[in-house]
Design an enzyme around this catalytic site. Structure first.
Site, PDB file in Angstrom:
ATOM      1  CG  ASP A 102      -2.233   0.613   1.074  1.00  0.00           C
ATOM      2  OD1 ASP A 102      -2.267   1.743   0.552  1.00  0.00           O
ATOM      3  OD2 ASP A 102      -3.240  -0.001   1.473  1.00  0.00           O
ATOM      4  CG  ASP A 204      -4.553   6.058   0.973  1.00  0.00           C
ATOM      5  OD1 ASP A 204      -5.430   5.225   1.225  1.00  0.00           O
ATOM      6  OD2 ASP A 204      -4.461   7.164   1.553  1.00  0.00           O
ATOM      7  CD  GLU A 267      -8.953   4.789  -1.391  1.00  0.00           C
ATOM      8  OE1 GLU A 267      -9.891   4.583  -0.621  1.00  0.00           O
ATOM      9  OE2 GLU A 267      -7.954   5.461  -1.077  1.00  0.00           O
ATOM     10  CG  HIS A 328      -9.235  -0.757   4.631  1.00  0.00           C
ATOM     11  ND1 HIS A 328      -9.071  -0.850   3.264  1.00  0.00           N
ATOM     12  CD2 HIS A 328      -8.675   0.419   4.985  1.00  0.00           C
ATOM     13  CE1 HIS A 328      -8.447   0.205   2.825  1.00  0.00           C
ATOM     14  NE2 HIS A 328      -8.180   1.000   3.840  1.00  0.00           N
ATOM     15  CG  ASP A 329     -11.445   2.787   3.736  1.00  0.00           C
ATOM     16  OD1 ASP A 329     -11.034   2.851   4.910  1.00  0.00           O
ATOM     17  OD2 ASP A 329     -10.729   3.020   2.738  1.00  0.00           O
TER      18      ASP A 329
END
Ligand code: NOJ
Length: 531
Positions: A102, A204, A267, A328-329
């Site tokens: 990430d 990200d 993302e 995870h969001d």
């Protein structure tokens, strides 16, 4: 027609997202770690996934659980050591799998030496690495931009009398990507991990990297409704998705492409037209700008049918699709659509054209876990409590077996386990031919066995009501996927159909013949080999 060998691993494989804090703890501190991931590689290989994406494992004060990095080239001791990472890379590669890291380039931690230096004085050589502005007349923030986590996106620094911009927490100051030194520094970080053998990055908040140079105010959002997060009050027209961002994405891609066979995943939460722009001109952008439509849309056959077709239609000719059900969001898919439909969702994820990205635990049908107030960890929840934006419920520990702490940890898990872990765990589901885990494993295996599923063309099939249907075609092989997204049995008419059921979400009709009138039970999806 292309041969399977013509496709890259990140096109035909399944990617599995690990949230390292919650996957497996190997040292009893209640927090998952790299040693834990290493211990569970047998499981991941058995499941059949091809690549692992690890949410951030780098040095961090953990204000946002690793999305606030204080050293991009070091492993946080909670997760292990650089040797652990090297061991993991070797072990993953020895199994023919890939490891994706990430990359968090939009912001650092406020504890990063770059920011400490920048903050020290207005004359600091690093000052311009971040976004500093004088107060507006009267001392207010420079403009109306809001943090995604609520409140103004500007934090006042008493010592130097200026504000700095943070799209997320004040502890996550945004870097100034217009500064060429920032670019060089971050591209060097990428090279550091690529040199080590990382197979690519999930980047990200890629669409946040640049902001309007003139800092124009964001307009109000006419669709804002009370109770929504504060950030939704404005349309982030000037703080996100600025067109110059694409030159940065292209540069990131060039760094990635200097290495053999790596992947760049972005993302990007944007409407379709602006999302596909992240593939870049002539495909020189991200290989895979995340497609979150299955997370964001209502679970209705006609809506999804339209969305899948719109996406297929909007993709640039050289752009490869991808699909995501949870991360995870966002709330767990099984909680959004219910346990029975979660099986249909699994079949959808693994039969659409494009790379499936599977969130850890979804293969068990894990659901959101209610978090007692005294166990809340997520700063997102703390900033705007009680409106349902907390992310702890879907970051809970992976249940491995029915033993203490579900085999996740010998210490106290950092977040509570689901109350159902004694029945919903890997060990119980591995030996159950009807389990969600078995279904996922069979779907993944089928995708490997059937080039039509892995790389075949997508052909829409007309259907009505709650049924979503499409063909996947490769060479002479045609597979029909028919999914009942409803609670009532359905009958679908497919003129001239003659075939054999390869797999049902109910795991019980394999080998049955299928005809022009295809019956689907409630919450059933089938894959049919068409003759
Ligand atoms: C997106 C990440 O997925 C999320 O978990 C994080 O809080 C923000 N970016 C800020 O880095």
């Amino acid at each position: 027609m292309h041969d399977l060998d013509d496709y890259r691993w990140w096109q035909k494989g399944t990617i599995y997202q690990i949230y390292p804090r919650s996957f497996q703890d190997s040292n009893g501190d209640g927090i998952g770690d790299l040693g834990g991931v290493l211990q569970r590689l047998d499981y991941l290989e058995w499941l059949g996934v091809d690549a692992l994406w690890l949410s951030p494992i780098f040095s961090s004060p953990m204000a946002d659980f690793g999305y606030d990095i204080s050293d991009y080239r070091a492993i946080d001791p909670r997760f292990g050591t650089m040797e652990d990472l090297d061991r993991l890379l070797d072990a993953v590669h020895a199994r023919g799998m890939k490891l994706i890291l990430d990359l968090v380039p939009n912001h650092t931690s406020d504890q990063h030496p770059w920011f400490r230096e920048a903050r020290a004085s207005r004359d600091s050589p690093k000052r311009d690495w971040y976004l500093w502005e004088d107060p507006a007349p009267g001392g207010d923030p420079p403009n109306n931009w809001l943090s995604v986590f609520g409140g103004s996106a500007w934090e006042y620094d008493e010592a130097t009398g200026q504000y700095y911009y943070h799209a997320f927490l004040a502890a996550q100051p945004d870097l100034n990507w217009r500064n060429p030194d920032v670019r060089t520094a971050m591209f060097d970080v990428m090279r550091f991990w690529l040199d080590k053998g990382a197979d690519g990055f999930r980047v990200d908040v890629m669409w946040h990297l640049l902001k309007d140079e003139r800092l124009r105010h964001n307009p109000p959002n006419p669709d804002y409704r009370p109770g929504q997060p504060e950030h939704a009050r404005l349309v982030p027209a000037y703080s996100e998705d600025q067109y110059e961002v694409h030159t940065i994405v292209e540069q990131m891609r060039a760094v990635t492409d200097a290495y053999d066979d790596r992947v760049l995943i972005g993302e990007v939460y944007l409407p379709l037209g602006r999302l596909v722009a992240y593939y870049g001109p002539e495909g020189r952008g991200a290989h895979l700008p995340f497609n979150f439509q299955l997370i964001l849309l209502p679970w209705e056959a006609r809506r999804l049918d339209a969305a899948v077709n719109a996406y297929e239609g909007a993709l640039p000719s050289n752009g490869w699709p991808n699909w995501v059900l949870s991360n995870h969001d966002k709330p767990r898919v099984a909680s959004r659509v219910g346990p029975a439909q979660a099986r249909v969702a699994a079949m959808l994820l693994l039969t659409l054209r494009g790379t499936p990205i599977l969130y850890y635990g979804d293969e068990l049908g894990m659901e959101n876990v209610a978090i007692p107030p005294d166990r809340v960890q997520d700063p997102r929840e703390m900033k705007e409590p009680g409106i349902g934006v907390g992310r702890d419920p879907f970051r809970t520990p992976m249940p491995w077996d029915e033993g203490p702490n579900a085999g996740f940890s010998e210490g106290i898990p950092w977040l509570p386990l689901g109350a159902d872990y004694k029945s919903r765990n890997v060990s119980a589901q591995q030996s159950d031919p009807d389990s969600m885990l078995t279904l996922y494993r069979r779907l993944i295996a089928l995708r490997k066995d059937e080039p039509a599923l892995a790389v075949g063309d997508f052909v829409p099939v007309p259907a009505e009501g709650d049924v979503l249907a499409y063909d996947r075609v490769h060479g002479g092989r045609r597979l029909l996927i028919a999914l009942n997204l409803g609670r009532q049995p359905q009958q679908m008419n497919y003129a001239g159909l003659s075939g054999r059921i390869l797999l049902s979400t109910h795991c019980d009709r394999e080998g049955d013949s299928a005809h022009a009138t295809l019956r689907l039970r409630a919450d059933e999806g089938v894959i049919v080999a068409v003759r």
